[in-house]
Write an enzyme that holds these catalytic residues in place. Structure first.
Site, short mmCIF file in Angstrom:
data_model
loop_
_atom_site.label_atom_id
_atom_site.label_comp_id
_atom_site.label_asym_id
_atom_site.label_seq_id
_atom_site.Cartn_x
_atom_site.Cartn_y
_atom_site.Cartn_z
N THR A 12 3.01 -37.12 -35.18
CA THR A 12 1.86 -37.66 -34.70
C THR A 12 1.01 -36.46 -34.38
O THR A 12 -0.21 -36.99 -34.87
CB THR A 12 2.72 -37.81 -33.56
OG1 THR A 12 3.68 -38.76 -33.46
CG2 THR A 12 1.67 -38.33 -32.24
N THR A 35 10.43 -34.52 -43.54
CA THR A 35 11.98 -34.35 -43.98
C THR A 35 12.42 -35.74 -44.59
O THR A 35 13.53 -35.72 -45.07
CB THR A 35 13.05 -35.10 -42.71
OG1 THR A 35 12.33 -34.95 -42.12
CG2 THR A 35 12.32 -32.91 -41.92
N ARG A 36 11.27 -36.63 -44.38
CA ARG A 36 12.29 -38.18 -45.12
C ARG A 36 10.76 -38.90 -45.64
O ARG A 36 9.78 -38.81 -45.68
CB ARG A 36 11.75 -39.14 -44.08
CG ARG A 36 13.85 -38.89 -43.51
CD ARG A 36 14.36 -39.60 -42.55
NE ARG A 36 13.34 -39.67 -41.30
CZ ARG A 36 12.98 -40.69 -40.69
NH1 ARG A 36 13.31 -42.46 -42.16
NH2 ARG A 36 12.01 -40.75 -39.68
N GLY A 111 6.23 -28.68 -27.11
CA GLY A 111 7.84 -29.28 -26.57
C GLY A 111 8.85 -27.53 -27.16
O GLY A 111 9.91 -28.33 -26.37
N CYS A 141 0.22 -31.91 -24.15
CA CYS A 141 -0.67 -32.09 -23.97
C CYS A 141 -0.58 -32.66 -22.51
O CYS A 141 -2.30 -32.00 -22.22
CB CYS A 141 -0.54 -33.91 -24.02
SG CYS A 141 0.75 -34.29 -24.00
N ASN A 142 0.09 -32.48 -22.22
CA ASN A 142 -0.29 -32.49 -19.81
C ASN A 142 -1.51 -31.04 -19.77
O ASN A 142 -2.30 -31.29 -19.07
CB ASN A 142 0.62 -32.58 -19.29
CG ASN A 142 1.17 -34.94 -18.97
OD1 ASN A 142 0.38 -35.18 -19.08
ND2 ASN A 142 2.38 -34.94 -19.57
N HIS A 221 -1.68 -40.61 -21.15
CA HIS A 221 -1.25 -39.85 -19.10
C HIS A 221 -2.69 -40.17 -18.50
O HIS A 221 -3.58 -39.79 -19.09
CB HIS A 221 -0.55 -38.60 -19.37
CG HIS A 221 0.20 -38.15 -20.74
ND1 HIS A 221 1.77 -38.33 -20.85
CD2 HIS A 221 0.15 -37.21 -21.84
CE1 HIS A 221 2.58 -38.22 -21.59
NE2 HIS A 221 1.34 -37.42 -21.93
N GLN A 302 -2.94 -38.01 -25.09
CA GLN A 302 -1.50 -37.11 -25.38
C GLN A 302 -1.34 -37.33 -27.05
O GLN A 302 -1.05 -35.72 -27.53
CB GLN A 302 -0.23 -37.81 -25.42
CG GLN A 302 0.40 -38.64 -25.83
CD GLN A 302 0.23 -40.33 -25.65
OE1 GLN A 302 -1.00 -40.19 -24.33
NE2 GLN A 302 0.77 -41.22 -26.52
P1 NAD Z 1 6.76 -36.62 -34.07
O1 NAD Z 1 8.75 -36.51 -33.99
O2 NAD Z 1 5.84 -37.24 -34.17
O3 NAD Z 1 6.92 -35.62 -35.58
C1 NAD Z 1 7.89 -34.71 -36.09
C2 NAD Z 1 8.03 -34.41 -37.67
O4 NAD Z 1 8.42 -33.58 -37.49
C3 NAD Z 1 8.23 -35.91 -38.11
O5 NAD Z 1 7.57 -36.08 -38.96
C4 NAD Z 1 9.75 -35.03 -38.97
O6 NAD Z 1 9.70 -35.55 -39.51
C5 NAD Z 1 9.19 -33.86 -39.21
N1 NAD Z 1 10.50 -33.14 -39.13
C6 NAD Z 1 11.98 -33.54 -38.42
N2 NAD Z 1 12.86 -32.44 -38.56
C7 NAD Z 1 11.79 -31.20 -39.02
C8 NAD Z 1 12.17 -29.80 -39.42
N3 NAD Z 1 13.25 -29.60 -39.12
N4 NAD Z 1 11.45 -29.49 -39.98
C9 NAD Z 1 9.85 -29.69 -40.43
N5 NAD Z 1 9.42 -30.86 -39.81
C10 NAD Z 1 10.83 -31.89 -39.34
O7 NAD Z 1 6.73 -35.22 -32.76
P2 NAD Z 1 5.52 -34.99 -32.20
O8 NAD Z 1 5.09 -35.92 -31.23
O9 NAD Z 1 4.18 -35.28 -34.13
O10 NAD Z 1 5.96 -33.79 -31.80
C11 NAD Z 1 5.33 -32.83 -32.37
C12 NAD Z 1 5.71 -31.64 -31.12
O11 NAD Z 1 4.44 -31.33 -30.67
C13 NAD Z 1 7.00 -31.47 -30.18
O12 NAD Z 1 6.72 -29.99 -30.35
C14 NAD Z 1 5.76 -31.90 -29.19
O13 NAD Z 1 6.72 -31.93 -27.93
C15 NAD Z 1 4.36 -31.59 -29.16
N6 NAD Z 1 3.53 -32.90 -28.68
C16 NAD Z 1 3.44 -33.82 -28.70
C17 NAD Z 1 2.26 -34.65 -28.45
C18 NAD Z 1 2.83 -36.07 -28.45
O14 NAD Z 1 1.87 -36.80 -27.63
N7 NAD Z 1 3.08 -36.21 -29.72
C19 NAD Z 1 1.67 -34.61 -27.91
C20 NAD Z 1 1.66 -32.93 -27.44
C21 NAD Z 1 3.17 -32.11 -28.07
#
Ligand code: NAD
Length: 341
Positions: A12, A35-36, A111, A141-142, A221, A302
């Protein structure tokens, strides 16, 4: 010479940060890590982002899926000036060990715990503290949304204390596994929530207490913000402040924006990529000063508000500029955001 940026984790946040980096003229994407071999991996190839795997053992699955791989994370880090870690929450702390061994600068996401980095980052509020740092964390994001609006209020009127109720989305729209489907969940059930202390990682003197619930929606949010002000202010002065502030927009129920659903429709109509809204949306009608108290409601997209922050963090850490405003203008112009300057 452009700054070479690696993105570790292409989900994301990672895919949005990659596109935002590619839109700048002073940095480039040297590779993204997955990873996949999901459809997102195919999209990365279609966008000409060299695709890497976290480790050699993951490679065969990509070969089987006929998706070309440029190498492993180790290979990518050798080519990059900085890595933006966008792996799922808590994995960044693990990945940090790799970045330390390689001596590469890294940006972590919200995160991760505050202690993962030398500083927490929000461009409007503490760009200068992050100049040249090796590890920084772009707050969640918040927290980004709270820092943007409360930071502006604090600089202009002073915040004696802030109280915020956060109504958090359940999962992101692309996630079919999480809920809640039909419940409102105090999260955490204890008060205060962690969001206030997280704001303090950027604005250490802000007196803020937060509580949070999760609601059955995926779009955005929402925050109900109550602020005791140091100085006198009028409702109009606050409206004008938000109108001219970076990365904040005001929206109006009387124009049909009555909920987060219409905010997302607005982003679609405005032609924003993925219907993202990188700015914080404050309802104009909700802004109200009663005595020395200010009230307003804001919505947070977010998936995208932290994206411009990652771009500015890259500039602060790699020395592309020491000027926060210059960086924000450059970022926001490239991303076609609200023109606040
Ligand atoms: P996500 O699950 O959408 O994406 C994570 C990606 O990382 C996936 O493509 C996954 O396959 C890959 N991955 C898995 N294991 C891995 C590893 N060991 N090394 C590298 N890549 C790996 O997650 P996200 O929502 O993009 O969240 C990423 C970070 O951003 C987190 O810290 C989250 O808290 C933060 N965040 C998320 C949001 C949100 O709304 N989604 C908003 C702000 C911050």
């Amino acid at each position: 010479m452009k700054t070479k940026v690696a993105i570790n984790g292409y989900g994301t946040i990672g895919k949005r940060v990659a596109d935002a980096v590619a839109a700048q003229d002073d940095m480039e994407v040297v590779g993204v890590v997955k990873t996949r071999p999901t459809i997102e991996a195919k999209f990365a190839i279609a966008k000409n982002y060299p695709l890497y795997v976290t480790e050699v053992s993951k490679k065969q699955a990509f070969v089987d899926a006929d998706i070309p791989i440029a190498g492993t994370l180790d290979d990518l880090l050798a080519k990059a000036d900085i890595v933006v870690d966008c792996a799922p929450g808590k994995l960044g702390a693990e990945n940090k060990k790799i970045y330390e061994t390689k001596g590469i600068k890294a940006i972590f996401q919200g995160g991760e715990k505050e202690g993962v980095a030398d500083a927490s980052f929000n461009a409007q509020n503490n760009f200068r503290n992050c100049i040249g740092k090796q590890f920084i964390r772009v707050v969640s994001c918040n927290t980004t949304g709270l820092c943007r609006t409360l930071g502006e209020i604090n600089r202009t009127f002073g915040v004696k204390k802030a109280r915020v109720v956060l109504m958090r989305r359940g999962p992101d729209p692309g996630d079919s596994k999480k809920g809640p489907v039909n419940a409102i969940v105090p999260n955490p059930a204890t008060v205060p929530s962690h969001h206030g202390p997280d704001v303090n990682s950027v604005l250490p003197d802000m007196k803020i207490v937060t509580s949070a619930v999760i609601v059955p929606t995926t779009l955005m949010h929402m925050h109900s913000v109550m602020v005791e002000l140091e100085k006198e202010a009028t409702t109009n002065e606050v409206k004008e402040l938000f109108e001219r502030a970076p990365r904040i927009i005001t929206v109006r129920a009387k124009e049909g924006i009555e909920s987060t659903a219409q905010i997302m429709e607005y982003a679609r109509d405005a032609g924003r990529s993925r219907s993202d809204l990188n700015e914080i949306a404050v309802w104009e009608e909700s802004i109200n000063v009663l005595g020395n108290e200010l009230f307003y409601m804001q919505a947070i997209h977010q998936e995208s508000d932290v994206v411009p922050e990652n771009i500015d963090a890259i500039r602060a850490m790699t020395g592309l500029t020491e000027d926060a405003v210059r960086s924000m203008i450059k970022t926001d112009t490239a991303l076609k955001l609200k023109k606040w300057w």
